[in-house]
Design a protein around this motif. Structure first.
Motif, PDB file in Angstrom:
ATOM      1  N   VAL A  41       0.868  -1.168   0.000  1.00 21.62           N
ATOM      2  CA  VAL A  41       0.000   0.000   0.000  1.00 21.62           C
ATOM      3  C   VAL A  41       0.911   1.225   0.000  1.00 21.62           C
ATOM      4  N   VAL A  42       0.970   1.917  -1.123  1.00 27.00           N
ATOM      5  CA  VAL A  42       1.833   3.084  -1.263  1.00 27.00           C
ATOM      6  C   VAL A  42       1.205   4.297  -0.590  1.00 27.00           C
ATOM      7  N   VAL A  43      -0.094   4.478  -0.808  1.00 27.68           N
ATOM      8  CA  VAL A  43      -0.838   5.594  -0.218  1.00 27.68           C
ATOM      9  C   VAL A  43      -2.188   5.075   0.240  1.00 27.68           C
ATOM     10  N   SER A  44      -2.599   5.452   1.412  1.00 25.55           N
ATOM     11  CA  SER A  44      -3.962   5.219   1.881  1.00 25.55           C
ATOM     12  C   SER A  44      -4.357   6.441   2.702  1.00 25.55           C
ATOM     13  N   ARG A  46      -7.575   9.584   3.296  1.00 25.11           N
ATOM     14  CA  ARG A  46      -8.879  10.177   3.008  1.00 25.11           C
ATOM     15  C   ARG A  46      -8.698  11.674   2.806  1.00 25.11           C
ATOM     16  N   THR A  47      -9.022  12.134   1.598  1.00 26.09           N
ATOM     17  CA  THR A  47      -9.022  13.561   1.331  1.00 26.09           C
ATOM     18  C   THR A  47     -10.353  14.140   1.801  1.00 26.09           C
ATOM     19  N   ARG A  48     -10.557  15.378   1.524  1.00 27.95           N
ATOM     20  CA  ARG A  48     -11.838  16.006   1.882  1.00 27.95           C
ATOM     21  C   ARG A  48     -13.008  15.339   1.169  1.00 27.95           C
ATOM     22  N   PHE A  49     -12.737  14.699   0.024  1.00 25.34           N
ATOM     23  CA  PHE A  49     -13.825  14.224  -0.831  1.00 25.34           C
ATOM     24  C   PHE A  49     -13.936  12.710  -0.943  1.00 25.34           C
ATOM     25  N   GLN A  50     -12.824  11.976  -0.736  1.00 26.52           N
ATOM     26  CA  GLN A  50     -12.862  10.548  -1.037  1.00 26.52           C
ATOM     27  C   GLN A  50     -11.655   9.843  -0.422  1.00 26.52           C
ATOM     28  N   ARG A  51     -11.740   8.525  -0.345  1.00 26.01           N
ATOM     29  CA  ARG A  51     -10.619   7.732   0.129  1.00 26.01           C
ATOM     30  C   ARG A  51      -9.736   7.376  -1.062  1.00 26.01           C
ATOM     31  N   VAL A  52      -8.471   7.716  -0.979  1.00 30.72           N
ATOM     32  CA  VAL A  52      -7.510   7.494  -2.053  1.00 30.72           C
ATOM     33  C   VAL A  52      -6.557   6.382  -1.629  1.00 30.72           C
ATOM     34  N   GLU A  53      -6.437   5.388  -2.484  1.00 31.53           N
ATOM     35  CA  GLU A  53      -5.455   4.330  -2.271  1.00 31.53           C
ATOM     36  C   GLU A  53      -4.639   4.152  -3.548  1.00 31.53           C
ATOM     37  N   ILE A  54      -3.342   4.059  -3.379  1.00 36.17           N
ATOM     38  CA  ILE A  54      -2.439   3.705  -4.477  1.00 36.17           C
ATOM     39  C   ILE A  54      -1.704   2.452  -4.035  1.00 36.17           C
ATOM     40  N   PHE A  65      -7.062   3.562  -6.655  1.00 33.10           N
ATOM     41  CA  PHE A  65      -8.429   3.230  -6.251  1.00 33.10           C
ATOM     42  C   PHE A  65      -9.019   4.443  -5.535  1.00 33.10           C
ATOM     43  N   LEU A  66     -10.267   4.759  -5.827  1.00 36.75           N
ATOM     44  CA  LEU A  66     -10.983   5.824  -5.133  1.00 36.75           C
ATOM     45  C   LEU A  66     -12.215   5.234  -4.473  1.00 36.75           C
ATOM     46  N   ASP A  67     -12.319   5.426  -3.164  1.00 34.95           N
ATOM     47  CA  ASP A  67     -13.398   4.817  -2.393  1.00 34.95           C
ATOM     48  C   ASP A  67     -13.518   3.332  -2.693  1.00 34.95           C
ATOM     49  N   GLY A  68     -12.360   2.687  -2.863  1.00 39.32           N
ATOM     50  CA  GLY A  68     -12.314   1.260  -3.119  1.00 39.32           C
ATOM     51  C   GLY A  68     -12.555   0.840  -4.549  1.00 39.32           C
ATOM     52  N   LEU A  69     -12.878   1.772  -5.438  1.00 39.52           N
ATOM     53  CA  LEU A  69     -13.181   1.444  -6.826  1.00 39.52           C
ATOM     54  C   LEU A  69     -11.936   1.612  -7.693  1.00 39.52           C
ATOM     55  N   PRO A  70     -11.633   0.649  -8.564  1.00 36.57           N
ATOM     56  CA  PRO A  70     -10.457   0.760  -9.432  1.00 36.57           C
ATOM     57  C   PRO A  70     -10.629   1.885 -10.445  1.00 36.57           C
TER      58      PRO A  70
END
Length: 306
Positions: A41-44, A46-54, A65-70
């Protein structure tokens, strides 16, 4: 519309060598799942608008992934972004002014900037923090894209930004949004928005939008996008590309009052790409253009076109 893709499931499963790979499993339809193994997990965040994962995935390299969506992945993002951008840009005889709604990962912007006629592009994404993370961690979103002198970047609501633009401002509008039905994008898929967007186009003008899955068991969101577009434009063409990272065939929609991608031959697509000096594409060309718009019968039947 409702979100068409449920919340992902996270599991750790050993591989044949006994290594404990982490897996992101995701339902894509009734009784069906896609899955990605990842190592880091490079990035996990939560921004003001959504959960960001790289994540660093085993099969697709670095992935967003944004809010768990690819959203996009290093290995095959070129398929999605070339399919989204080039049919509209190539069908337009001289795309000088372009609006991109969304697109914080930079892939759509990269493809738009290949076209030498371009004089200005306005990219509007709601999440500045997401854009910064993409530029920092995604290899296909170099910061130089966003500092090109033809580019203006605004961090705000794409709906409000486009509504504030004057009539006949753009040649091409590209909507690189999160999925139909997700909270951030829901009102950008409405008939009211598409009608208003159409007035912001010059003649000729094109609007293109990513429009959800074309999986046999998961067509509803795409059909709703097409219905909304048909209330705003004379010509609406669905098309599709197989994006392996998404685990399914993905749908797009081309809308215009003046132009029809079905009327542009493979030879003419290749001629325009050559005349514009566009080289190095890995997915899109004349033959691919024709294949993009050659939909299977079950889709054409659902669209009322069979």
């Amino acid at each position: 519309m409702g979100d068409t893709r449920p919340t992902p499931i996270e599991q750790a499963v050993p591989d044949r060598a006994g290594r404990s790979l982490r897996w992101r499993r995701f339902p894509v339809g009734p009784g069906q799942r896609a899955a990605w193994a990842y190592t880091e997990v490079v990035v996990s965040r939560r921004t003001r608008f959504q959960r960001v994962e790289i994540l660093d995935t085993v099969a697709f390299g670095r992935a967003l992934f944004l809010d768990g969506l690819p959203q996009s992945a290093e290995a095959d993002e070129f398929i999605y972004h070339e399919a989204l951008v080039h049919p509209a840009m190539v069908c337009h005889p001289r795309p000088r002014a372009v609006f991109i709604g969304g697109g914080a990962d930079g892939g759509a912007l990269r493809e738009v900037l290949r076209h030498p006629e371009l004089e200005r592009v306005w990219l509007v994404d709601i999440d500045a923090e997401l854009a910064g993370l993409c530029q920092q961690y995604l290899p296909y979103a170099p910061p130089a894209l966003f500092t090109d002198p033809r580019v203006t970047v605004t961090f705000g609501d794409a709906y409000e930004a486009l509504m504030g633009a004057g009539a006949g401002t753009f040649d091409v509008i590209i909507l690189d949004l999160t999925d139909p039905g997700t909270p951030l994008s829901r009102r950008l898929y409405t008939p009211e928005f598409f009608r208003a967007a159409g007035t912001r186009l010059r003649s000729p003008g094109v609007l293109v939008v990513q429009a959800g899955s074309l999986r046999l068991t998961n067509l509803d969101a795409h059909l709703e996008v097409v219905r909304a577009l048909r209330g705003a434009f004379r010509t609406v063409r669905s098309y599709s590309a197989d994006v392996p990272f998404f685990g399914e065939v993905w749908g797009f929609a081309f809308a215009s009052d003046d132009l029809d991608p079905a009327s542009v031959s493979p030879e003419e697509v290749d001629r325009r790409l050559s005349a514009r000096g566009i080289r190095g594409l890995r997915f899109y060309d004349g033959q691919t253009h024709t294949q993009l718009f050659a939909l299977p019968r079950y889709v054409r039947t659902a669209l009322g076109e069979a």
